[in-house]
Design a protein around this motif. Structure first.
Motif, PDB file in Angstrom:
ATOM      1  N   VAL A  46      66.399  40.646  71.618  1.00 51.66           N
ATOM      2  CA  VAL A  46      66.318  40.050  70.281  1.00 51.66           C
ATOM      3  C   VAL A  46      67.426  40.605  69.387  1.00 51.66           C
ATOM      4  O   VAL A  46      68.082  39.862  68.651  1.00 51.66           O
ATOM      5  CB  VAL A  46      64.931  40.331  69.641  1.00 51.66           C
ATOM      6  CG1 VAL A  46      64.869  39.793  68.227  1.00 51.66           C
ATOM      7  CG2 VAL A  46      63.818  39.727  70.474  1.00 51.66           C
ATOM      8  N   THR A  47      67.658  41.909  69.480  1.00 57.34           N
ATOM      9  CA  THR A  47      68.710  42.531  68.656  1.00 57.34           C
ATOM     10  C   THR A  47      70.068  41.911  68.992  1.00 57.34           C
ATOM     11  O   THR A  47      70.846  41.555  68.092  1.00 57.34           O
ATOM     12  CB  THR A  47      68.786  44.054  68.932  1.00 57.34           C
ATOM     13  OG1 THR A  47      67.474  44.602  68.825  1.00 57.34           O
ATOM     14  CG2 THR A  47      69.708  44.748  67.960  1.00 57.34           C
ATOM     15  N   ASP A  48      70.351  41.756  70.279  1.00 60.65           N
ATOM     16  CA  ASP A  48      71.651  41.218  70.708  1.00 60.65           C
ATOM     17  C   ASP A  48      71.841  39.770  70.248  1.00 60.65           C
ATOM     18  O   ASP A  48      72.957  39.261  70.255  1.00 60.65           O
ATOM     19  CB  ASP A  48      71.776  41.289  72.236  1.00 60.65           C
ATOM     20  CG  ASP A  48      71.911  42.731  72.720  1.00 60.65           C
ATOM     21  OD1 ASP A  48      72.169  43.613  71.880  1.00 60.65           O
ATOM     22  OD2 ASP A  48      71.734  42.968  73.934  1.00 60.65           O
ATOM     23  N   GLY A  49      70.761  39.111  69.876  1.00 59.26           N
ATOM     24  CA  GLY A  49      70.864  37.710  69.435  1.00 59.26           C
ATOM     25  C   GLY A  49      71.341  37.535  68.011  1.00 59.26           C
ATOM     26  O   GLY A  49      71.453  36.409  67.527  1.00 59.26           O
ATOM     27  N   GLY A  50      71.601  38.654  67.307  1.00 54.25           N
ATOM     28  CA  GLY A  50      72.250  38.529  65.996  1.00 54.25           C
ATOM     29  C   GLY A  50      71.309  38.506  64.800  1.00 54.25           C
ATOM     30  O   GLY A  50      71.743  38.256  63.670  1.00 54.25           O
ATOM     31  N   ILE A  51      70.042  38.797  65.007  1.00 56.27           N
ATOM     32  CA  ILE A  51      69.083  38.759  63.896  1.00 56.27           C
ATOM     33  C   ILE A  51      69.393  39.875  62.886  1.00 56.27           C
ATOM     34  O   ILE A  51      69.808  40.969  63.275  1.00 56.27           O
ATOM     35  CB  ILE A  51      67.642  38.899  64.460  1.00 56.27           C
ATOM     36  CG1 ILE A  51      66.594  38.437  63.451  1.00 56.27           C
ATOM     37  CG2 ILE A  51      67.345  40.309  64.957  1.00 56.27           C
ATOM     38  CD1 ILE A  51      66.436  36.968  63.343  1.00 56.27           C
ATOM     39  N   GLY A  52      69.209  39.574  61.599  1.00 59.06           N
ATOM     40  CA  GLY A  52      69.522  40.569  60.566  1.00 59.06           C
ATOM     41  C   GLY A  52      68.519  41.708  60.543  1.00 59.06           C
ATOM     42  O   GLY A  52      68.882  42.878  60.418  1.00 59.06           O
ATOM     43  N   LEU A  53      67.234  41.360  60.632  1.00 61.56           N
ATOM     44  CA  LEU A  53      66.176  42.366  60.562  1.00 61.56           C
ATOM     45  C   LEU A  53      65.044  41.966  61.502  1.00 61.56           C
ATOM     46  O   LEU A  53      64.596  40.814  61.486  1.00 61.56           O
ATOM     47  CB  LEU A  53      65.615  42.466  59.126  1.00 61.56           C
ATOM     48  CG  LEU A  53      64.446  43.441  58.937  1.00 61.56           C
ATOM     49  CD1 LEU A  53      64.893  44.885  59.159  1.00 61.56           C
ATOM     50  CD2 LEU A  53      63.845  43.308  57.533  1.00 61.56           C
ATOM     51  N   ILE A  54      64.601  42.926  62.299  1.00 59.79           N
ATOM     52  CA  ILE A  54      63.444  42.685  63.168  1.00 59.79           C
ATOM     53  C   ILE A  54      62.218  43.306  62.521  1.00 59.79           C
ATOM     54  O   ILE A  54      62.254  44.451  62.081  1.00 59.79           O
ATOM     55  CB  ILE A  54      63.652  43.360  64.548  1.00 59.79           C
ATOM     56  CG1 ILE A  54      64.838  42.737  65.275  1.00 59.79           C
ATOM     57  CG2 ILE A  54      62.393  43.259  65.397  1.00 59.79           C
ATOM     58  CD1 ILE A  54      65.221  43.478  66.562  1.00 59.79           C
ATOM     59  N   VAL A  55      61.131  42.541  62.479  1.00 55.68           N
ATOM     60  CA  VAL A  55      59.826  43.126  62.153  1.00 55.68           C
ATOM     61  C   VAL A  55      59.093  43.183  63.492  1.00 55.68           C
ATOM     62  O   VAL A  55      59.001  42.173  64.196  1.00 55.68           O
ATOM     63  CB  VAL A  55      59.034  42.262  61.147  1.00 55.68           C
ATOM     64  CG1 VAL A  55      57.725  42.960  60.773  1.00 55.68           C
ATOM     65  CG2 VAL A  55      59.862  41.962  59.906  1.00 55.68           C
ATOM     66  N   THR A  56      58.602  44.361  63.860  1.00 51.83           N
ATOM     67  CA  THR A  56      57.945  44.459  65.179  1.00 51.83           C
ATOM     68  C   THR A  56      56.651  43.654  65.182  1.00 51.83           C
ATOM     69  O   THR A  56      56.103  43.325  64.121  1.00 51.83           O
ATOM     70  CB  THR A  56      57.552  45.922  65.517  1.00 51.83           C
ATOM     71  OG1 THR A  56      56.503  46.329  64.611  1.00 51.83           O
ATOM     72  CG2 THR A  56      58.729  46.863  65.434  1.00 51.83           C
ATOM     73  N   GLY A  57      56.128  43.386  66.350  1.00 52.30           N
ATOM     74  CA  GLY A  57      54.780  42.853  66.444  1.00 52.30           C
ATOM     75  C   GLY A  57      53.810  43.821  65.792  1.00 52.30           C
ATOM     76  O   GLY A  57      54.115  45.011  65.634  1.00 52.30           O
ATOM     77  N   PHE A  58      52.639  43.338  65.385  1.00 51.69           N
ATOM     78  CA  PHE A  58      51.707  44.194  64.633  1.00 51.69           C
ATOM     79  C   PHE A  58      51.268  45.414  65.445  1.00 51.69           C
ATOM     80  O   PHE A  58      50.874  45.304  66.586  1.00 51.69           O
ATOM     81  CB  PHE A  58      50.537  43.408  64.058  1.00 51.69           C
ATOM     82  CG  PHE A  58      49.638  42.629  64.982  1.00 51.69           C
ATOM     83  CD1 PHE A  58      49.952  42.395  66.318  1.00 51.69           C
ATOM     84  CD2 PHE A  58      48.441  42.118  64.498  1.00 51.69           C
ATOM     85  CE1 PHE A  58      49.098  41.674  67.141  1.00 51.69           C
ATOM     86  CE2 PHE A  58      47.582  41.401  65.306  1.00 51.69           C
ATOM     87  CZ  PHE A  58      47.912  41.184  66.627  1.00 51.69           C
ATOM     88  N   GLN A  59      51.389  46.579  64.804  1.00 51.79           N
ATOM     89  CA  GLN A  59      51.039  47.862  65.440  1.00 51.79           C
ATOM     90  C   GLN A  59      49.719  48.340  64.844  1.00 51.79           C
ATOM     91  O   GLN A  59      49.606  48.458  63.623  1.00 51.79           O
ATOM     92  CB  GLN A  59      52.114  48.909  65.157  1.00 51.79           C
ATOM     93  CG  GLN A  59      53.511  48.509  65.615  1.00 51.79           C
ATOM     94  CD  GLN A  59      54.560  49.576  65.276  1.00 51.79           C
ATOM     95  OE1 GLN A  59      54.242  50.669  64.831  1.00 51.79           O
ATOM     96  NE2 GLN A  59      55.825  49.246  65.488  1.00 51.79           N
TER      97      GLN A  59
END
Ligand SMILES: Cc1cc2nc3c(=O)[nH]c(=O)nc-3n(C[C@H](O)[C@H](O)[C@H](O)COP(=O)(O)O)c2cc1C
Ligand code: SF4
Length: 376
Positions: A46-59
């Motif tokens: 997902v990171t390599d796909g160019g997204i600005g910010l990742i929110v993880t799945g709910f922890q």
């Protein structure tokens, strides 16, 4: 696409563009909620796909706050090593990531608890989907949950996450306290909207106390329950004002839960035409007019033109996507490179079914196509 690829910052968090991967339960942890190698691989893609910010799945922040198989845990310091490894992998590829924290309240699945335990909710109201009736939480239980959020936020900071996002949406714990449909308490945590806000206000205070005022704290907030007698946009705007006073750094505006009427669930189906896209942007725009904090809109973004228009019309500051990135994790980079085809996700929600074998959530359509290809 100019607005999408603008650099911005929120406190110390510097973002390459205005795209956000909305939190996605990805079923890539082990049975204890620990991060696996599969999780590292998944988030690296997902990171390599160019997204600005990742929110993880709910922890989940407490053992009785888990709802889904292979959900990521953030309930004890035993989780820290894996969470740190996950952040390290994302940062080493130039990505930014915040941890979404949740106690799922009455939606918790006791079959996934490490040992027999109680299901908790603000009131003993039977959940329409799980059919379980939670125990009405005592004030001691409430304080335990508040402390668990603060401990998880502090752990996230230690692990290197760029911030945290409280899960205040989709009918889970915080949303249950905000909603008059599930909160029927007669003590200081129930009643008018200010009293229903009390739990969230105390979570904010405890979290801010744990991580300090400079660490970004976001929320994903349901702006409408779409259930009879539920939380309304007017109340949600009031809550947004309270959150702004209490120091929230950004609000992702979602709506609905799996119990919502007329298909008004968070992941709406059949988003096949441009006019079906951006289905929560009008609600997000009301937040943008009401509070002076960054607003993220989520729900049904598929075409780059729709993304651009929502941003350039000023309806929101950031655009979040979930299902399109399950099917095409490199979508943002494709758009950046000038390939402006819309996402191929057909919004069928088949991906919800794919995470149960521990191999991770994936696109069910692609999985079936691959299986057919192998069989022929
Ligand atoms: C497989 C799957 C898992 C999801 N997990 C979460 C989650 O952990 N937390 C959350 O807030 N929303 C979760 N969502 C909802 C999405 O973040 C998003 O709000 C919704 O799907 C609408 O966006 P989309 O049209 O871009 O998919 C999930 C959705 C899907 C399809
Ligand atoms: S299964 Fe695939 S096409 Fe269907 S909603 Fe999920 S990602 Fe989109």
């Amino acid at each position: 696409m100019a607005a999408l690829f603008e650099k911005t910052s929120i406190k110390s968090l510097e973002l390459e563009n205005r795209s956000v991967r909305s939190a996605t339960w990805s079923a890539v942890s082990d049975r204890k909620g620990f991060v696996t190698d599969r999780a590292i691989e998944f988030y690296s893609t997902v990171t390599d796909g160019g997204i600005g910010l990742i929110v993880t799945g709910f922890q989940y922040v407490m053992a009785n706050g888990i709802a889904m198989p292979y959900q990521m845990g953030n309930y004890s310091d035993d989780c820290l090593e894996g969470l740190s490894r996950l952040v390290g992998a994302i940062h080493s590829r130039g990505g930014k990531v915040v941890a979404q924290l949740v106690h799922t309240g009455s939606k918790a699945n006791p079959k996934l608890f490490p040992e027999p335990g109680e299901i908790w909710g603000p009131s003993a109201v039977t959940d329409p989907l799980t059919s379980s009736t939670p125990k009405e939480m005592t004030q001691q239980d409430i304080h335990q949950v508040i402390e668990a959020y603060a401990a998880a936020a502090s752990r996230s900071q230690k692990a290197g996450f760029d911030g945290i996002q409280l899960h205040g949406a989709h009918g889970y714990g915080i949303n249950q306290f905000l909603s008059p449909a599930t909160n029927q308490r007669t003590d200081g945590y129930g009643g008018d909207v200010n009293r229903r806000y009390r739990l969230l206000g105390e979570v904010m205070e405890a979290v801010k106390g744990a991580v300090g005022k400079d660490y970004p704290v976001f929320i994903k907030l349901s702006a409408h329950d779409y259930v009879e007698g539920g939380f309304t946009p007017e109340e949600a705007l009031h809550v947004a004002r309270r959150l702004a006073e209490d120091g929230i750094d950004g609000i992702e505006v979602s709506a609905g839960s799996r119990a919502s009427s007329d298909g008004m669930i968070p992941s709406r189906k059949n988003v096949l035409k441009e006019e079906h896209e951006a289905y929560l942007a009008p609600l997000a725009a009301r937040f943008k007019e009401t509070v002076n904090v960054p607003i993220v809109t989520v729900g049904g973004f598929r075409s780059p033109g729709v993304v651009s228009k929502v941003l350039s019309d000023g309806l929101a500051d950031y655009v979040a996507l979930c299902r399109p990135l399950i099917r095409q994790p490199d979508l943002i980079n494709r758009w950046k490179s000038g390939d402006l085809d819309k996402a191929t996700c057909i919004s069928c929600n088949g991906c919800f079914e794919t995470g149960t074998d521990g191999q991770g959530v994936c696109c069910k359509i692609d999985k079936e196509l691959k299986e057919k290809g192998r069989a022929s």
